[in-house]
Scaffold this motif. Structure first.
Motif, PDB file in Angstrom:
ATOM      1  N   ARG A   1      18.648  -6.450 -16.731  1.00  7.39           N
ATOM      2  CA  ARG A   1      18.552  -5.622 -15.523  1.00  7.39           C
ATOM      3  C   ARG A   1      17.276  -5.931 -14.728  1.00  7.39           C
ATOM      4  N   THR A   2      17.374  -5.856 -13.430  1.00 10.64           N
ATOM      5  CA  THR A   2      16.198  -6.082 -12.570  1.00 10.64           C
ATOM      6  C   THR A   2      16.083  -4.959 -11.538  1.00 10.64           C
ATOM      7  N   GLY A   3      14.914  -4.878 -10.966  1.00 17.16           N
ATOM      8  CA  GLY A   3      14.652  -3.929  -9.886  1.00 17.16           C
ATOM      9  C   GLY A   3      13.515  -4.482  -9.061  1.00 17.16           C
ATOM     10  N   LYS A   4      13.065  -3.722  -8.109  1.00 20.84           N
ATOM     11  CA  LYS A   4      11.953  -4.208  -7.293  1.00 20.84           C
ATOM     12  C   LYS A   4      10.662  -4.113  -8.126  1.00 20.84           C
ATOM     13  N   VAL A   5       9.933  -5.222  -8.173  1.00 19.99           N
ATOM     14  CA  VAL A   5       8.650  -5.170  -8.885  1.00 19.99           C
ATOM     15  C   VAL A   5       7.609  -4.597  -7.916  1.00 19.99           C
ATOM     16  N   GLU A   6       7.099  -3.442  -8.275  1.00 14.30           N
ATOM     17  CA  GLU A   6       6.154  -2.739  -7.398  1.00 14.30           C
ATOM     18  C   GLU A   6       4.728  -2.968  -7.893  1.00 14.30           C
ATOM     19  N   THR A   7       3.782  -2.940  -6.942  1.00 18.46           N
ATOM     20  CA  THR A   7       2.363  -2.930  -7.316  1.00 18.46           C
ATOM     21  C   THR A   7       1.875  -1.503  -7.193  1.00 18.46           C
ATOM     22  N   LEU A   8       1.318  -1.000  -8.257  1.00 24.13           N
ATOM     23  CA  LEU A   8       0.876   0.400  -8.252  1.00 24.13           C
ATOM     24  C   LEU A   8      -0.332   0.571  -7.334  1.00 24.13           C
ATOM     25  N   ASP A   9      -0.278   1.583  -6.529  1.00 21.48           N
ATOM     26  CA  ASP A   9      -1.401   1.849  -5.627  1.00 21.48           C
ATOM     27  C   ASP A   9      -2.570   2.444  -6.442  1.00 21.48           C
ATOM     28  N   CYS A  10      -3.618   1.658  -6.571  1.00 22.93           N
ATOM     29  CA  CYS A  10      -4.798   2.124  -7.326  1.00 22.93           C
ATOM     30  C   CYS A  10      -5.975   2.318  -6.383  1.00 22.93           C
ATOM     31  N   SER A  11      -5.686   2.520  -5.103  1.00 25.25           N
ATOM     32  CA  SER A  11      -6.782   2.529  -4.129  1.00 25.25           C
ATOM     33  C   SER A  11      -7.536   3.860  -4.110  1.00 25.25           C
ATOM     34  N   GLU A  12      -6.939   4.882  -4.730  1.00 27.39           N
ATOM     35  CA  GLU A  12      -7.604   6.190  -4.679  1.00 27.39           C
ATOM     36  C   GLU A  12      -8.934   6.108  -5.445  1.00 27.39           C
ATOM     37  N   ALA A  13     -10.025   6.188  -4.693  1.00 28.32           N
ATOM     38  CA  ALA A  13     -11.339   6.028  -5.328  1.00 28.32           C
ATOM     39  C   ALA A  13     -11.659   7.252  -6.169  1.00 28.32           C
ATOM     40  N   ILE A  14     -12.380   7.043  -7.258  1.00 28.64           N
ATOM     41  CA  ILE A  14     -12.903   8.215  -7.966  1.00 28.64           C
ATOM     42  C   ILE A  14     -14.420   8.214  -7.767  1.00 28.64           C
ATOM     43  N   GLU A  15     -14.916   9.401  -7.478  1.00 29.53           N
ATOM     44  CA  GLU A  15     -16.319   9.489  -7.061  1.00 29.53           C
ATOM     45  C   GLU A  15     -17.269   9.031  -8.166  1.00 29.53           C
ATOM     46  N   PHE A  16     -16.960   9.443  -9.385  1.00 32.27           N
ATOM     47  CA  PHE A  16     -17.828   9.080 -10.502  1.00 32.27           C
ATOM     48  C   PHE A  16     -17.006   8.239 -11.474  1.00 32.27           C
ATOM     49  N   ALA A  17     -17.343   6.950 -11.574  1.00 35.69           N
ATOM     50  CA  ALA A  17     -16.538   6.057 -12.408  1.00 35.69           C
ATOM     51  C   ALA A  17     -17.276   5.712 -13.702  1.00 35.69           C
ATOM     52  N   ALA A  18     -16.490   5.398 -14.727  1.00 37.14           N
ATOM     53  CA  ALA A  18     -16.996   4.934 -16.021  1.00 37.14           C
ATOM     54  C   ALA A  18     -18.059   5.896 -16.590  1.00 37.14           C
ATOM     55  N   HIS A  19     -19.238   5.371 -17.002  1.00 40.21           N
ATOM     56  CA  HIS A  19     -20.249   6.269 -17.585  1.00 40.21           C
ATOM     57  C   HIS A  19     -20.577   7.437 -16.658  1.00 40.21           C
ATOM     58  N   ALA A  20     -20.684   7.137 -15.352  1.00 42.04           N
ATOM     59  CA  ALA A  20     -21.022   8.202 -14.392  1.00 42.04           C
ATOM     60  C   ALA A  20     -19.974   9.309 -14.417  1.00 42.04           C
ATOM     61  N   GLY A  21     -18.718   8.934 -14.682  1.00 45.32           N
ATOM     62  CA  GLY A  21     -17.637   9.921 -14.742  1.00 45.32           C
ATOM     63  C   GLY A  21     -17.783  10.847 -15.933  1.00 45.32           C
ATOM     64  N   VAL A  22     -18.100  10.276 -17.095  1.00 49.81           N
ATOM     65  CA  VAL A  22     -18.248  11.123 -18.298  1.00 49.81           C
ATOM     66  C   VAL A  22     -19.474  12.029 -18.129  1.00 49.81           C
ATOM     67  N   ILE A  23     -20.556  11.439 -17.616  1.00 49.57           N
ATOM     68  CA  ILE A  23     -21.792  12.220 -17.454  1.00 49.57           C
ATOM     69  C   ILE A  23     -21.551  13.350 -16.454  1.00 49.57           C
TER      70      ILE A  23
END
Ligand SMILES: NC(=O)c1ccc[n+]([C@@H]2O[C@H](COP(=O)([O-])OP(=O)(O)OC[C@H]3O[C@@H](n4cnc5c(N)ncnc54)[C@H](O)[C@@H]3O)[C@@H](O)[C@H]2O)c1
Length: 339
Positions: free
Chosen positions: A275-297
């Motif tokens: 079976r096949t379907g449209k291969v989509e690229t997930l939109d990951c553009s939504e920025a997160i204000e605090f990423a990685a270590h900054a996010g946990v802190i």
């Protein structure tokens, strides 16, 4: 102006770079003391960062706690020191944010969780992958139900990291020092818990570690799905990203992520042999204000201000550690271990 937390940081090695980058722009904390068993490292860290210029340095956490009475201790020491550092800080009335892994054995980890509970202080653990925008987006895709219920999650981690220091001689080095990131990501992405593991561990020819640089582990999850982990810390050439390469298979479709920028998914819609379907690229553009270590802190500090619970609070994070320790037990005994 929000409350300014007084912080003592313990352990001044390689990982403090990520912590300092996350702390220097915050106006709600002040690092008042920096401690390392080797005080010259504490002095070097203080002298490297302008915002640490008023911090005291020392080699004894207990003495620094008595002198500075901080609200919070940041534990950036090596895994074997996490129990003594965390328990000393909690008993002194401090909240603790510590590096992963919580501990290197279950008895110590359970004691740390119990002391946090008894003292009523928050103890949370750094699992910085939970605060990466691609991972947050991938989790949202799973939660949207588009892929259907997950049946299989695969993660491949192949990074030939030429460390020196504690890791070279560490037992079960990949499982105890690194795999927890990937195991915790699997829990985060699939929103279920591991119930058993079969793990084979070996130290490949040419490995620069003393043991356990390569691992293959199969986890059964509580919802009946299977999480497969394959990893090595000594492959030469063609590394994966530090976030691993992922394949998430649901009843209706599949998502793949190379651990870098692009997540693809396909939900078949035709009735072809394959079976096949449209291969989509997930939109990951939504920025997160605090990423990685900054996010946990950030989440940790917000939890202290608002009374919320950080995602990586010790009594939840111990479930990721149990995956690691059960994998170690399986590797040592050759048996499938219930978690
Ligand atoms: N979250 C991540 O992505 C990430 C990445 C790398 C390392 N880490 C973790 O960070 C921790 C530290 O790793 P690192 O690479 O910085 O190690 P490192 O060896 O470079 O530094 C550790 C420092 O802790 C000090 N120390 C050890 N025991 C101490 C004690 N009881 N009191 C005071 N100081 C003590 C050592 O002298 C050393 O300076 C480990 O738990 C590691 O697993 C996390």
């Amino acid at each position: 102006m929000s409350k300014k937390f007084k912080v003592v940081l313990v352990g001044c090695g390689g990982i403090t770079g990520a912590w300092m980058k996350s702390c220097e722009t915050r106006d709600d904390l002040e690092i008042v003391g920096v401690v390392d068993l080797d005080e010259s490292k504490a002095i070097a860290l203080r002298d490297k960062h302008e915002f640490l210029k008023n911090a005291d340095t020392g080699s004894s956490l207990q003495e620094m706690l008595d002198k500075k009475n901080p609200d919070i201790v940041f534990d950036c020491t090596v895994p074997v020191a996490h129990p003594i550092v965390t328990i000393t800080a909690l008993e002194h009335g401090c909240h603790v944010l510590g590096e992963k892994p919580l501990a290197d054995n279950l008895a110590d980890a359970e004691k740390m969780v119990a002391v946090a509970e008894r003292t009523g202080k928050t103890y949370a653990v750094i699992q910085n992958r939970r605060y990466i925008k691609e991972i947050v987006a991938l989790r949202k895709l799973v939660q949207s139900g588009k892929l259907g219920d997950l049946t299989t999650v695969n993660a491949d981690f192949y990074v030939g990291a030429h460390f020196d220091g504690f890791r070279v001689e560490m037992e079960h080095v990949l499982l105890v020092d690194m795999a927890i990131h990937t195991f915790d990501m699997a829990r985060y992405l699939s929103n279920t818990e591991a119930v058993s593991v079969y793990c084979h561990e070996w130290n490949p020819k040419g490995s620069w570690y003393s043991s356990g640089a390569s691992v293959a582990a199969i986890f059964e999850m509580a919802d009946g799905s299977v999480y497969n982990y394959r990893g090595s810390w000594c492959p030469e050439g063609l590394p994966t990203s530090w976030e691993a390469e992922w394949r998430l298979i649901g009843e209706k479709g599949t998502a793949i992520w190379d651990g870098a920028a692009e997540i693809k998914y396909e939900i078949p819609t035709d009735d072809k042999f394959i079976r096949t379907g449209k291969v989509e690229t997930l939109d990951c553009s939504e920025a997160i204000e605090f990423a990685a270590h900054a996010g946990v802190i950030n989440e940790f500090l917000e939890s202290l201000k608002t009374g919320s619970t950080p995602q990586t609070v010790c009594y939840d994070n111990i479930k990721s550690l149990k995956m690691v320790l059960a994998a170690v037990e399986s590797a040592e005994t050759g048996k499938k271990i219930r978690i």
